[in-house]
Design a protein around this motif. Structure first.
Motif, PDB file in Angstrom:
ATOM      1  N   THR A  54       0.843  -1.196   0.000  1.00 10.22           N
ATOM      2  CA  THR A  54       0.000   0.000   0.000  1.00 10.22           C
ATOM      3  C   THR A  54       0.879   1.248   0.000  1.00 10.22           C
ATOM      4  O   THR A  54       0.551   2.253  -0.612  1.00 10.22           O
ATOM      5  CB  THR A  54      -0.914   0.004   1.247  1.00 10.22           C
ATOM      6  OG1 THR A  54      -1.438  -1.304   1.427  1.00 10.22           O
ATOM      7  CG2 THR A  54      -2.044   0.997   1.083  1.00 10.22           C
ATOM      8  N   GLY A  73       2.915  -3.131  -6.508  1.00 12.49           N
ATOM      9  CA  GLY A  73       1.770  -2.658  -5.733  1.00 12.49           C
ATOM     10  C   GLY A  73       0.993  -3.804  -5.104  1.00 12.49           C
ATOM     11  O   GLY A  73       1.301  -4.966  -5.350  1.00 12.49           O
ATOM     12  N   PRO A  74       0.003  -3.462  -4.285  1.00 20.41           N
ATOM     13  CA  PRO A  74      -0.756  -4.495  -3.577  1.00 20.41           C
ATOM     14  C   PRO A  74      -1.444  -5.483  -4.517  1.00 20.41           C
ATOM     15  O   PRO A  74      -1.540  -6.665  -4.186  1.00 20.41           O
ATOM     16  CB  PRO A  74      -1.790  -3.694  -2.773  1.00 20.41           C
ATOM     17  CG  PRO A  74      -1.787  -2.323  -3.322  1.00 20.41           C
ATOM     18  CD  PRO A  74      -0.444  -2.100  -3.940  1.00 20.41           C
ATOM     19  N   GLU A  75      -1.915  -5.002  -5.683  1.00 19.44           N
ATOM     20  CA  GLU A  75      -2.656  -5.898  -6.578  1.00 19.44           C
ATOM     21  C   GLU A  75      -1.769  -7.022  -7.072  1.00 19.44           C
ATOM     22  O   GLU A  75      -2.236  -8.117  -7.342  1.00 19.44           O
ATOM     23  CB  GLU A  75      -3.264  -5.116  -7.755  1.00 19.44           C
ATOM     24  CG  GLU A  75      -2.295  -4.565  -8.778  1.00 19.44           C
ATOM     25  CD  GLU A  75      -1.758  -3.193  -8.397  1.00 19.44           C
ATOM     26  OE1 GLU A  75      -1.670  -2.914  -7.179  1.00 19.44           O
ATOM     27  OE2 GLU A  75      -1.400  -2.413  -9.286  1.00 19.44           O
ATOM     28  N   VAL A  78      -0.830  -9.714  -3.976  1.00 21.45           N
ATOM     29  CA  VAL A  78      -1.862 -10.723  -3.725  1.00 21.45           C
ATOM     30  C   VAL A  78      -1.561 -11.972  -4.551  1.00 21.45           C
ATOM     31  O   VAL A  78      -1.636 -13.090  -4.061  1.00 21.45           O
ATOM     32  CB  VAL A  78      -3.261 -10.182  -4.080  1.00 21.45           C
ATOM     33  CG1 VAL A  78      -4.273 -11.310  -4.135  1.00 21.45           C
ATOM     34  CG2 VAL A  78      -3.699  -9.143  -3.082  1.00 21.45           C
ATOM     35  N   HIS A  79      -1.173 -11.745  -5.790  1.00 17.82           N
ATOM     36  CA  HIS A  79      -0.917 -12.882  -6.680  1.00 17.82           C
ATOM     37  C   HIS A  79       0.391 -13.598  -6.328  1.00 17.82           C
ATOM     38  O   HIS A  79       0.638 -14.694  -6.805  1.00 17.82           O
ATOM     39  CB  HIS A  79      -0.910 -12.410  -8.138  1.00 17.82           C
ATOM     40  CG  HIS A  79      -2.243 -11.841  -8.561  1.00 17.82           C
ATOM     41  ND1 HIS A  79      -3.312 -12.630  -8.897  1.00 17.82           N
ATOM     42  CD2 HIS A  79      -2.685 -10.558  -8.658  1.00 17.82           C
ATOM     43  CE1 HIS A  79      -4.346 -11.870  -9.204  1.00 17.82           C
ATOM     44  NE2 HIS A  79      -3.991 -10.605  -9.060  1.00 17.82           N
ATOM     45  N   ARG A  84      -4.102  -9.094   3.100  1.00 17.16           N
ATOM     46  CA  ARG A  84      -4.200  -8.340   4.354  1.00 17.16           C
ATOM     47  C   ARG A  84      -5.624  -7.957   4.713  1.00 17.16           C
ATOM     48  O   ARG A  84      -6.506  -7.937   3.876  1.00 17.16           O
ATOM     49  CB  ARG A  84      -3.398  -7.049   4.229  1.00 17.16           C
ATOM     50  CG  ARG A  84      -4.146  -6.050   3.352  1.00 17.16           C
ATOM     51  CD  ARG A  84      -3.540  -4.673   3.411  1.00 17.16           C
ATOM     52  NE  ARG A  84      -3.600  -4.125   4.751  1.00 17.16           N
ATOM     53  CZ  ARG A  84      -3.180  -2.898   5.045  1.00 17.16           C
ATOM     54  NH1 ARG A  84      -2.677  -2.121   4.107  1.00 17.16           N
ATOM     55  NH2 ARG A  84      -3.266  -2.438   6.263  1.00 17.16           N
ATOM     56  N   THR A  85      -5.811  -7.614   5.982  1.00 18.68           N
ATOM     57  CA  THR A  85      -7.040  -6.954   6.409  1.00 18.68           C
ATOM     58  C   THR A  85      -6.665  -5.550   6.876  1.00 18.68           C
ATOM     59  O   THR A  85      -5.494  -5.225   7.013  1.00 18.68           O
ATOM     60  CB  THR A  85      -7.729  -7.684   7.575  1.00 18.68           C
ATOM     61  OG1 THR A  85      -6.911  -7.555   8.743  1.00 18.68           O
ATOM     62  CG2 THR A  85      -7.940  -9.148   7.261  1.00 18.68           C
ATOM     63  N   TYR A  86      -7.688  -4.750   7.106  1.00 11.54           N
ATOM     64  CA  TYR A  86      -7.457  -3.369   7.521  1.00 11.54           C
ATOM     65  C   TYR A  86      -7.932  -3.144   8.946  1.00 11.54           C
ATOM     66  O   TYR A  86      -8.905  -3.756   9.403  1.00 11.54           O
ATOM     67  CB  TYR A  86      -8.193  -2.404   6.592  1.00 11.54           C
ATOM     68  CG  TYR A  86      -7.620  -2.358   5.198  1.00 11.54           C
ATOM     69  CD1 TYR A  86      -6.745  -1.356   4.834  1.00 11.54           C
ATOM     70  CD2 TYR A  86      -7.955  -3.330   4.260  1.00 11.54           C
ATOM     71  CE1 TYR A  86      -6.213  -1.303   3.560  1.00 11.54           C
ATOM     72  CE2 TYR A  86      -7.424  -3.296   2.986  1.00 11.54           C
ATOM     73  CZ  TYR A  86      -6.552  -2.281   2.638  1.00 11.54           C
ATOM     74  OH  TYR A  86      -6.020  -2.233   1.383  1.00 11.54           O
ATOM     75  N   ASN A  90     -12.661  -1.896   5.703  1.00 11.46           N
ATOM     76  CA  ASN A  90     -12.449  -1.337   4.381  1.00 11.46           C
ATOM     77  C   ASN A  90     -13.126  -2.280   3.390  1.00 11.46           C
ATOM     78  O   ASN A  90     -12.490  -3.126   2.790  1.00 11.46           O
ATOM     79  CB  ASN A  90     -10.926  -1.277   4.157  1.00 11.46           C
ATOM     80  CG  ASN A  90     -10.545  -0.288   3.100  1.00 11.46           C
ATOM     81  OD1 ASN A  90     -11.402   0.312   2.463  1.00 11.46           O
ATOM     82  ND2 ASN A  90      -9.252  -0.128   2.888  1.00 11.46           N
ATOM     83  N   LEU A 103     -16.019 -11.042  -5.108  1.00 11.35           N
ATOM     84  CA  LEU A 103     -15.110 -10.191  -5.884  1.00 11.35           C
ATOM     85  C   LEU A 103     -13.653 -10.557  -5.628  1.00 11.35           C
ATOM     86  O   LEU A 103     -12.838 -10.574  -6.545  1.00 11.35           O
ATOM     87  CB  LEU A 103     -15.336  -8.720  -5.520  1.00 11.35           C
ATOM     88  CG  LEU A 103     -16.512  -8.024  -6.207  1.00 11.35           C
ATOM     89  CD1 LEU A 103     -16.849  -6.723  -5.495  1.00 11.35           C
ATOM     90  CD2 LEU A 103     -16.192  -7.760  -7.675  1.00 11.35           C
ATOM     91  N   ALA A 104     -13.357 -10.851  -4.362  1.00 12.68           N
ATOM     92  CA  ALA A 104     -11.985 -11.209  -4.020  1.00 12.68           C
ATOM     93  C   ALA A 104     -11.602 -12.559  -4.607  1.00 12.68           C
ATOM     94  O   ALA A 104     -10.463 -12.786  -5.010  1.00 12.68           O
ATOM     95  CB  ALA A 104     -11.803 -11.198  -2.512  1.00 12.68           C
ATOM     96  N   ALA A 107     -10.991 -12.135  -8.306  1.00 10.91           N
ATOM     97  CA  ALA A 107      -9.733 -11.431  -8.602  1.00 10.91           C
ATOM     98  C   ALA A 107      -8.574 -12.394  -8.843  1.00 10.91           C
ATOM     99  O   ALA A 107      -7.652 -12.079  -9.587  1.00 10.91           O
ATOM    100  CB  ALA A 107      -9.389 -10.474  -7.465  1.00 10.91           C
ATOM    101  N   ILE A 162     -12.533 -11.745   3.104  1.00  9.26           N
ATOM    102  CA  ILE A 162     -12.020 -11.168   1.854  1.00  9.26           C
ATOM    103  C   ILE A 162     -10.525 -11.444   1.725  1.00  9.26           C
ATOM    104  O   ILE A 162     -10.030 -11.809   0.661  1.00  9.26           O
ATOM    105  CB  ILE A 162     -12.281  -9.638   1.803  1.00  9.26           C
ATOM    106  CG1 ILE A 162     -13.781  -9.369   1.720  1.00  9.26           C
ATOM    107  CG2 ILE A 162     -11.564  -8.994   0.627  1.00  9.26           C
ATOM    108  CD1 ILE A 162     -14.151  -7.904   1.837  1.00  9.26           C
ATOM    109  N   ALA A 163      -9.808 -11.300   2.848  1.00 12.17           N
ATOM    110  CA  ALA A 163      -8.364 -11.521   2.816  1.00 12.17           C
ATOM    111  C   ALA A 163      -8.017 -12.987   2.570  1.00 12.17           C
ATOM    112  O   ALA A 163      -6.962 -13.299   2.021  1.00 12.17           O
ATOM    113  CB  ALA A 163      -7.734 -11.031   4.109  1.00 12.17           C
TER     114      ALA A 163
END
Lengths: 251, 369
Positions: A54, A73-75, A78-79, A84-86, A90, A103-104, A107, A162-163
């Motif tokens: 981030t 970057g974060p996107e 993930v791969h 992470r969580t916030y 969020n 959605l997650a 992705a 989500i994480a």
């Protein structure tokens, strides 16, 4: 090759104008339960933001599963196996709880985005996986509820769900029980404890007593630096840690 | 599930398509009715204008309502579509049937370039960059003689497969515009329900989180901007074909963007039918107030009332305020259309396949977004 760390940070540094929020952080994260503790302003969340991508570091290097992800970057992270969580929830506020997780999952799937005639909700593989994750974290609330209308406790569970969606190698949890009532905190910690069996969990937490028993390893931060890290008993008996941490907490 | 619940659900599932089909049938016979009551050219021309702007508003809604980015320069893509069509037809003698797709694709690429610049910022800065781009083209085209400056380009009505469109006998234009509205509506409907469309809504809801779960949001935003621009060019092509004059003041000036925003907000931002309702409402009210209101003003009314027909924007502004204050999602919201797609159906199917094989009534009703 179980000795290879999942995350390897070398001299990671973050400066905001004149303030050094994280100062030459060198840390390896293995497949274990790591808790990052320290008083407010110690640099815990900045460290998380650096790990997740981030924030980009002022200097230093970070490897994720052997890949240099310093500039990514974060996107992209993930791969590469990091999620992470916030601390402050969020979520996709207006969307149903189910869609938040779906959605997650989507992705990290290989859906054909160019096919605009495909229906996102008719991918049964993604739907099934979404349901699994919601079941896993014990999400028993109505899954059609918009994220913004959930209670605090379920918002925190949704954050974790989500994480989990990308099936990460390392899961960063930023104060997952922040703002929860005591009974709800226990519920969330139960979930976190279960997750720790399957994932390398890195947890930011304020409450020392909670993490002492759960963690394999403590990382104590103070003024942007790692004061000490190691097994909880060892770390906590370090007089330097005791002084810094207790002073930070009581002040 | 009780019998009543079931039949309600069944009714819900068939209601929307039937109402849609009935409305479409009404719209399809409208020129014939208008002709019968002797108002053909006037009423039909208003309807055509509504449909052209419905397409524009639908394209804009993809960006504003689904991706969550408010542009103040969207008219530049309507203008681009209109100018490209006019230039190709007038200067290069390209037939309309070839100029139209070229203008749409060309504008899609142009939008990609504008997007690459504008998406370097978000929020009000994004809006200002897009406004700046549009105003640059407005000023440029005003003073560029090749495209006719202030007057713009005047083209001949298109001829397609031997059929000559005629602005004074607007039946042909009417059905061309109607077909375009239907196709655009169906296209956006598929698009927002596709995996791509769902990502756009994730970006609208929370761009940071969309990135954190693994989406390259910049790519998605650029693609959305390009598609939105290309669709705006479709309305521009219709505009050029119907008005046969493309001038900077009507196609590139920022007020056209404002009209589009107005239509989306009043009709229902982020709903599929909202932009169509908004366009019909805004243009309809405009004409009603400016043309027919005068008949309802009593003789000897005070000046303030007597001059209301020429001050129609005032009344439209009041209506706008009331609608937006009353309904969060505009008129479409008031009619029960939601910004968020229903997932009841998915949950029923997922749990149905996992637990019992209970027969489930497929419900499409109410999942209009």
């Amino acid at each position: 090759m179980t000795d290879d760390p999942i995350v390897r940070c070398t001299d990671l540094r973050k400066e905001f104008a004149a303030v050094t929020a994280v100062d030459d952080l060198t840390i390896d994260i293995h497949d274990e339960f790591t808790s990052v503790i320290g008083p407010n302003g110690a640099g815990k969340t900045t460290t998380f933001n650096l790990l997740a991508g981030t924030l980009s570091p002022t200097a230093g290097r970070m490897e994720l599963n052997g890949t240099d992800v310093t500039a990514k970057g974060p996107e992209s992270r993930v791969h590469h196996g990091l999620s992470r969580t916030y601390q402050i929830t969020n979520l996709f506020d207006e969307l149903p709880a189910f869609e938040n997780v779906r959605l997650a999952v989507q992705a990290v799937s290989d859906v054909p985005y160019a096919n605009v005639f495909a229906d996102a909700l008719s991918d049964q593989e993604i739907n099934r996986r979404t349901t699994e994750i919601l079941d896993l974290v014990g999400f028993e609330e109505d899954r059609t509820t918009a994220a913004e209308n959930l209670s605090q406790g379920y918002k925190r569970l949704l954050e974790i769900a989500i994480a989990l969606a990308p099936e990460p190698d390392v899961l960063l949890l930023d104060e997952p029980t922040a703002g929860l009532a005591v009974d709800k905190k226990e519920l969330v910690f139960d979930v976190v404890g279960d997750l720790a069996d399957e994932y390398a969990v890195v947890l930011i937490e304020h409450k020392l007593d909670v993490v002492r028993d759960m963690s394999d390893r403590l990382v104590v931060m103070h003024n942007g630096q790692v004061l000490d890290s190691g097994p909880p008993e060892e770390t906590l008996s370090n007089p330097e840690v005791q002084e810094a941490y207790l002073r930070g907490v009581t002040s | 599930m009780s019998y009543i619940e079931r039949s309600n659900e069944l009714f819900e599932s068939v209601k929307t398509p039937y109402i849609g089909a009935a409305l479409l049938a009404l719209v399809a016979v409208f020129p014939l009715v208008a002709n019968a009551i002797g108002g053909l050219p006037f009423l039909t021309s208003i309807a055509i204008e509504m449909m052209i702007f419905a397409v524009f508003a639908m394209s804009f809604n993809l960006l504003v309502g689904y991706t969550g980015y408010v542009s103040f320069g969207h008219t530049v893509f309507l203008g681009s579509g209109a100018y490209m069509t006019a230039v190709l037809m007038k200067k290069f003698s390209v037939p309309f049937i070839a100029a139209a797709p070229a203008a749409v694709i060309g504008t899609g690429l142009f939008a990609l370039v504008v997007g690459a610049i504008a998406f370097r910022r978000s929020g009000v800065y994004f809006a200002m960059i897009t406004l700046g781009v549009a105003q640059v083209f407005y000023t440029l085209f005003q003073s560029w003689n090749y495209v006719g400056g202030d007057t713009g380009i005047i083209i001949d009505p298109p001829v397609v497969f031997g059929y000559e469109f005629n602005p004074f006998e607007p039946m042909g234009y009417y059905y061309l515009a109607l077909a375009t509205v239907v196709v655009t509506y169906l296209f956006t409907r598929y698009l927002v329900r596709s995996p791509f469309g769902h990502v756009l809504q994730a970006i609208r809801e929370n761009e940071e989180r969309a990135r954190a779960v693994g989406y390259s949001v910049r790519t998605f935003k650029l693609a959305a901007f390009s598609v939105s621009g290309g669709l705006a060019a479709v309305s521009g092509v219709l505009y050029a074909a119907y008005f046969t004059q493309v001038a900077p003041g009507s196609t590139l000036y920022w007020t056209t963007t404002g009209d589009g925003l107005f239509m989306i907000l009043i009709g229902g931002m982020g709903t599929l039918v909202g932009p169509i309702i908004g366009s019909v409402f805004v243009i309809g009210t405009q004409y009603a107030l400016s043309t027919y209101l005068v008949d309802f003003i009593p003789e000897g009314a005070p000046a303030l009332v007597a001059r209301l027909p020429e001050r129609w924007p005032l009344l439209l502004g009041l209506l706008f305020m009331l609608t937006v204050l009353r309904f969060r999602s505009g008129i479409a919201g008031g009619l029960g259309f939601s910004r968020v797609r229903s997932i009841d159906d998915v949950l029923t199917r997922v749990s149905g396949s996992a637990e019992t094989e209970e027969p489930t009534v497929k419900s499409d009703g109410g999942d209009e977004r």
